[in-house]
Scaffold this active site. Structure first.
Site, PDB file in Angstrom:
ATOM      1  N   THR A 165       0.865  -1.182   0.000  1.00 19.60           N
ATOM      2  CA  THR A 165       0.000   0.000   0.000  1.00 19.60           C
ATOM      3  C   THR A 165       0.900   1.229   0.000  1.00 19.60           C
ATOM      4  O   THR A 165       1.315   1.697  -1.050  1.00 19.60           O
ATOM      5  CB  THR A 165      -0.964   0.005   1.200  1.00 19.60           C
ATOM      6  N   THR A 202      -1.403  -2.867  10.976  1.00 22.21           N
ATOM      7  CA  THR A 202      -1.742  -2.975   9.558  1.00 22.21           C
ATOM      8  C   THR A 202      -0.586  -3.648   8.864  1.00 22.21           C
ATOM      9  O   THR A 202       0.160  -3.043   8.118  1.00 22.21           O
ATOM     10  CB  THR A 202      -1.995  -1.609   8.917  1.00 22.21           C
TER      11      THR A 202
END
Length: 301
Positions: A165, A202
């Site tokens: 990401t 995350t």
């Protein structure tokens, strides 16, 4: 508690592109752009075994786990002995998405199983990206058959890239170990960057091995390896909704089965797995959002 720090290099380390550099017997990987990310960057990765695998997992302790985490926990409880694949999308976390999000996680797994010709309850799902929006299922449905077609023993760099990401570089590690008279291998990918804190965040990681390991021993080994790696890193003190580490073992190395959490068979396997986890965890910290120094703290006494 002496602390040791070193500058974090901004240069992206090159991945080994030699055939077989990361290959694990019986496993294939792939990654491509399915259109989930607005940038058009790769965003869909698949790791699949040609035979059913024993599985282990470690998950977020966040009070609001995302749909993929809930799905994977149930799958691991229901079918820890015959998992065949892990599908990962980037660009959408499928977190805080309610009943629809749960259905989309399940549908994604079903699609992968269908196109692999695998059992319907044999695919883990991982998602990372924006929280609070639904998965673009039309893009997932179009991308799944394409990523299945791209599967290759040498697809690991593509898979590692597709799960990124805000990461600036892919994270991919492989190690081998001698188990009895057999050489076994373990390869793992990970992504991180922000919202990283002990007890996971995350951060997603998919790890595979061709070692023949009893499922309870596999789970114990992953817990032990995660405890000294992923659960000892922090970037910004935030934990997340999606963090997951999954481990698949297909047994195709044909070593003597590892059935105890001690002894001459278990110790080299645990050492190999732990080394992979530590290197992946450190790579996550080095590539953290805003990170300029990598600091290690050594506690004695």
């Amino acid at each position: 508690m002496p602390a040791h720090s070193q500058p974090v290099s901004s240069a992206q380390p090159g991945l080994d592109t030699a055939p077989g550099a990361y290959a694990v017997t019986g496993f294939d990987a792939a990654g491509l752009a399915a259109g989930i990310k607005k940038s058009g960057a790769p965003d869909l990765a698949l790791i699949a075994s040609r035979v059913p695998c024993r599985a282990a997992g470690v998950f977020t302790q966040n009070a609001f786990p995302a749909a993929p985490v809930n799905y994977d926990r149930r799958l691991l409880d229901f079918n820890p002995e015959a998992v065949q694949a892990i599908i990962v999308n980037a660009g959408c976390a499928n977190a805080c998405t309610g009943v629809e999000g749960d259905a989309n996680a399940r549908r994604t797994a079903e699609l992968v199983a269908l196109h692999l010709g695998a059992h319907e309850h044999s695919v883990f799902v991982m998602s990372t990206g924006v929280i609070g929006v639904q998965l673009p299922m039309a893009k997932i449905e179009a991308g799944v058959p394409k990523v299945v077609d791209e599967l290759s023993p040498d697809g690991w760099p593509a898979a590692a890239t597709a799960i990124m990401t805000t990461d600036t570089r892919p994270k991919l590690v492989t190690r081998t170990a001698q188990i009895g008279d057999r050489r076994v291998r373990c390869t793992g990918i990970a992504k991180g960057a922000g919202m990283i804190h002990p007890n996971m965040a995350t951060m997603l990681s998919a790890i595979v091995t061709d070692a023949f390991v009893a499922q309870p021993v596999l789970q114990a080994a992953l817990l032990a390896a995660a405890d000294v790696s992923f659960n000892r890193i922090s970037i910004d003190g935030d934990t997340s909704t999606n963090d997951t580490v999954l481990l698949l073992a297909n047994g195709l190395a044909d070593n003597v089965e590892i059935v105890e959490t001690h002894g001459e068979l278990y110790e080299p396997f645990l050492a190999m797995l732990t080394e992979v986890c530590i290197e992946l965890a450190q790579a996550v910290v080095r590539d953290g959002e805003g990170v300029t120094r990598f600091v290690s703290i050594h506690v004695r006494g």
